[in-house]
Scaffold this motif. Structure first.
Motif, short mmCIF file in Angstrom:
data_model
loop_
_atom_site.label_atom_id
_atom_site.label_comp_id
_atom_site.label_asym_id
_atom_site.label_seq_id
_atom_site.Cartn_x
_atom_site.Cartn_y
_atom_site.Cartn_z
N UNK A 1 -2.44 12.65 -1.12
CA UNK A 1 -1.38 12.16 -0.25
C UNK A 1 -1.92 11.30 0.88
N UNK A 2 -3.21 11.37 1.11
CA UNK A 2 -3.82 10.52 2.13
C UNK A 2 -3.68 9.04 1.77
N UNK A 3 -3.54 8.75 0.48
CA UNK A 3 -3.43 7.35 0.04
C UNK A 3 -2.21 6.66 0.65
N UNK A 4 -1.13 7.41 0.84
CA UNK A 4 0.10 6.82 1.41
C UNK A 4 -0.14 6.39 2.85
N UNK A 5 -0.65 7.32 3.67
CA UNK A 5 -0.78 7.05 5.10
C UNK A 5 -2.00 6.18 5.41
N UNK A 6 -3.07 6.35 4.62
CA UNK A 6 -4.26 5.52 4.84
C UNK A 6 -3.96 4.06 4.58
N UNK A 7 -3.09 3.78 3.61
CA UNK A 7 -2.72 2.39 3.32
C UNK A 7 -2.13 1.69 4.52
N UNK A 8 -1.39 2.45 5.33
CA UNK A 8 -0.77 1.86 6.52
C UNK A 8 -1.82 1.54 7.57
N UNK A 9 -2.66 2.53 7.90
CA UNK A 9 -3.62 2.26 8.98
C UNK A 9 -4.77 1.36 8.51
N UNK A 10 -5.05 1.30 7.22
CA UNK A 10 -6.01 0.32 6.71
C UNK A 10 -5.50 -1.10 6.96
N UNK A 11 -4.22 -1.32 6.66
CA UNK A 11 -3.62 -2.66 6.85
C UNK A 11 -3.63 -3.03 8.33
N UNK B 1 0.81 -1.22 0.00
CA UNK B 1 0.00 0.00 0.00
C UNK B 1 0.84 1.27 0.00
N UNK B 2 1.95 1.26 0.72
CA UNK B 2 2.80 2.46 0.76
C UNK B 2 3.42 2.71 -0.62
N UNK B 3 3.92 1.65 -1.26
CA UNK B 3 4.49 1.81 -2.59
C UNK B 3 3.47 2.34 -3.58
N UNK B 4 2.28 1.78 -3.53
CA UNK B 4 1.21 2.24 -4.43
C UNK B 4 0.83 3.67 -4.14
N UNK B 5 0.69 4.02 -2.85
CA UNK B 5 0.28 5.37 -2.47
C UNK B 5 1.25 6.44 -2.94
N UNK B 6 2.55 6.18 -2.81
CA UNK B 6 3.55 7.15 -3.26
C UNK B 6 3.49 7.33 -4.77
N UNK B 7 3.39 6.22 -5.49
CA UNK B 7 3.33 6.29 -6.95
C UNK B 7 2.12 7.09 -7.43
N UNK B 8 0.95 6.85 -6.83
CA UNK B 8 -0.26 7.54 -7.24
C UNK B 8 -0.21 9.03 -6.88
N UNK B 9 0.33 9.34 -5.73
CA UNK B 9 0.39 10.74 -5.29
C UNK B 9 1.26 11.57 -6.22
N UNK B 10 2.39 11.00 -6.64
CA UNK B 10 3.28 11.69 -7.57
C UNK B 10 2.61 11.85 -8.93
N UNK B 11 1.94 10.81 -9.40
CA UNK B 11 1.26 10.86 -10.70
C UNK B 11 0.19 11.93 -10.73
N UNK B 12 -0.61 12.04 -9.69
CA UNK B 12 -1.74 12.97 -9.66
C UNK B 12 -1.29 14.43 -9.70
N UNK B 13 -0.09 14.72 -9.21
CA UNK B 13 0.37 16.11 -9.19
C UNK B 13 0.43 16.73 -10.58
N UNK B 14 0.59 15.91 -11.61
CA UNK B 14 0.63 16.45 -12.97
C UNK B 14 -0.61 16.10 -13.79
N UNK B 15 -1.40 15.13 -13.31
CA UNK B 15 -2.55 14.66 -14.11
C UNK B 15 -3.89 15.04 -13.50
N UNK B 16 -3.90 15.92 -12.50
CA UNK B 16 -5.15 16.22 -11.79
C UNK B 16 -6.21 16.82 -12.70
N UNK B 17 -5.80 17.69 -13.63
CA UNK B 17 -6.76 18.34 -14.51
C UNK B 17 -7.47 17.34 -15.42
N UNK B 18 -6.69 16.43 -15.97
CA UNK B 18 -7.27 15.42 -16.86
C UNK B 18 -8.20 14.48 -16.10
#
Length: 444
Positions: free
Chosen positions: A361-371, A320-337
């Motif tokens: 960025x909640x995706x990173x930390x939520x993945x930890x407490x969800x697990x 979950x942490x790996x996925x959360x970081x990847x998605x957070x970085x991706x969204x910073x440039x793709x949010x408009x689309x």
């Protein structure tokens, strides 16, 4: 089909169980997004707002049901892990009786509360009629929505995550088709979205029952299993009630934040509604890991393999942490689309992009407490998850969103930061609770 998940590679077991589960979540989210997409393309902003508000109310109700059903999933999984078939069948029968009664009660009560709920949500005037229509139709479909979620929870407790995937695939396909017909050709807007949702859920339940009756699905039930058992119901409710309360408070927090956004006007209300749908997709992986950890760890705990349960937790956090970081970085440039998928309104895209860039960025930390929550559920310690979520909501999420809205009226970006800030507190509480549990185990 009943499957024992207490042997073999832990990582491979997680993947085999969670991938169908993830696909199920994706499909379930997809047909929810289909409602918003269709009204966004073929109706106006008022219908977008009506569907986003109405679907959030329904989502709160659904997570309450799923939260209670977590008690059934864990109870069944422990019985399967311990190879106690009678206990498993008794838990399944009692789950069916319990939720049948609850669904009827919810339907009767909520139909009288449509107007008050619409008012409490601070629904913009332009979206009031659409929201009321959406809620009325969905409330009538509660028994079928409940049945779908309970059947899926039972299968997952048995270690079978593939059958629910097929059930939701049927619902998704029918919902997209019905949305297109009702909204595109009959111009029913929010009403059409609600009709598509309820009818598709009903078809999914019919399909699930057909599978159970035709193939038995590894379930052997007798008439006695449907007789209420105080001991079995207590086991289910002991885990399920705290989870349901926790998930309800989380959704209440989301609704409060929606109300805060609604008070800012129709544009921000639509923007927040769209972003919540996008976040719902991104959170599929953390949500999947929560459910996978709870079901798999419960089986291993039932089989007296606590070390394997801990290893399941560690792998889930890593994923979950790996996925959360990847998605957070991706969204910073793709949010408009991403926001633009649902609307062509430039103002909504601008506000939605602001909110999404910080919220993601909640995706990173939520993945930890969800697990961690899945692990606590498996041990019957759902009260820990209840505690960290309540602290996060009361101390950070709601006040943070409120003050950000008050002091930063020109942008939704600060409001979005309240979510990851709240999750950071949850992670701290979960880590402290986990270490305390481990220290207690080592001393005994």
């Amino acid at each position: 089909m009943e499957k024992n998940q207490t042997s073999g590679s832990v990582f491979q077991t997680i993947l085999q169980f969670s991938i169908p589960y993830l696909f199920s979540y994706f499909l379930q989210t997809l047909y929810g997004m289909a409602d918003l997409y269709m009204v966004g393309r073929y109706s106006g902003v008022n219908h977008i707002t009506a569907v986003s508000i109405g679907s959030q109310v329904m989502h709160m109700l659904t997570v309450m049901i799923v939260g209670l059903a977590m008690g059934a999933t864990v109870t069944i999984a422990k019985a399967v892990g311990a190879k106690k078939e009678k206990e498993a069948s008794l838990a399944i029968g009692n789950t069916a009786v319990l939720f049948l009664g609850l669904s009827i009660g919810f339907t009767a009560a909520l139909l009288f509360l449509v107007k008050p709920i619409t008012a409490i949500m601070a629904t913009p005037t332009e979206a009031v009629l659409g929201t009321a229509s959406y809620l009325t139709i969905c409330f009538l479909g509660i028994p079928f929505i409940t049945a779908y979620n309970i059947i899926s929870s039972i299968f997952r407790g048995l270690g079978d995550s593939k059958s629910p995937m097929y059930f939701v695939a049927a619902a998704c396909a029918s919902n997209i088709l019905l949305d297109y017909i009702f909204i595109r050709y009959f111009s029913l807007g929010a009403t059409g979205a609600a009709l598509g949702t309820v009818i598709s859920q009903t078809l999914s339940v019919v399909f699930a029952l057909f599978v159970i009756l035709k193939h038995s699905a590894g379930i052997k039930l007798q008439k006695a299993d449907f007789k209420p058992s105080p001991i079995t119901l207590k086991r289910i409710l002991k885990i399920g009630v705290p989870v349901a309360l926790q998930d309800t408070f989380i959704q209440v927090a989301f609704i409060v934040i929606t109300i805060i956004a609604n008070r800012r006007g129709l544009v921000d209300a639509a923007a927040v509604g769209i972003v919540e749908k996008i976040i719902g997709v991104v959170f599929l992986v953390p949500s999947t890991m929560l459910s996978a950890v709870s079901a798999l760890s419960a089986q291993n705990i039932g089989a007296k393999k606590e070390g394997r349960a801990r290893l399941t937790l560690r792998y889930a956090i890593f994923i979950t942490v790996g996925f959360g970081i990847a998605m957070s970085v991706f969204v910073q440039s793709a949010y408009g689309q991403l926001v633009g998928i649902f609307t062509e309104d430039s103002d909504v895209i601008l506000s939605g992009g602001q909110y999404l860039r910080s919220y993601i960025w909640d995706c990173v930390f939520a993945g930890i407490h969800f697990s961690f929550s899945g692990y606590f559920y498996a041990y019957g310690k759902s009260g820990i998850s209840f505690l960290h979520n309540i602290l996060s909501i009361v101390l950070i999420r709601i006040p943070g969103a409120y003050f950000a809205s008050e002091y930063f009226a020109a942008s939704l970006f600060p409001m979005g930061l309240a979510a990851p800030a709240g999750s950071l507190l949850s992670v701290a509480v979960c880590a402290a609770a986990y270490l305390k549990i481990r220290n207690s185990e080592e001393k005994t």
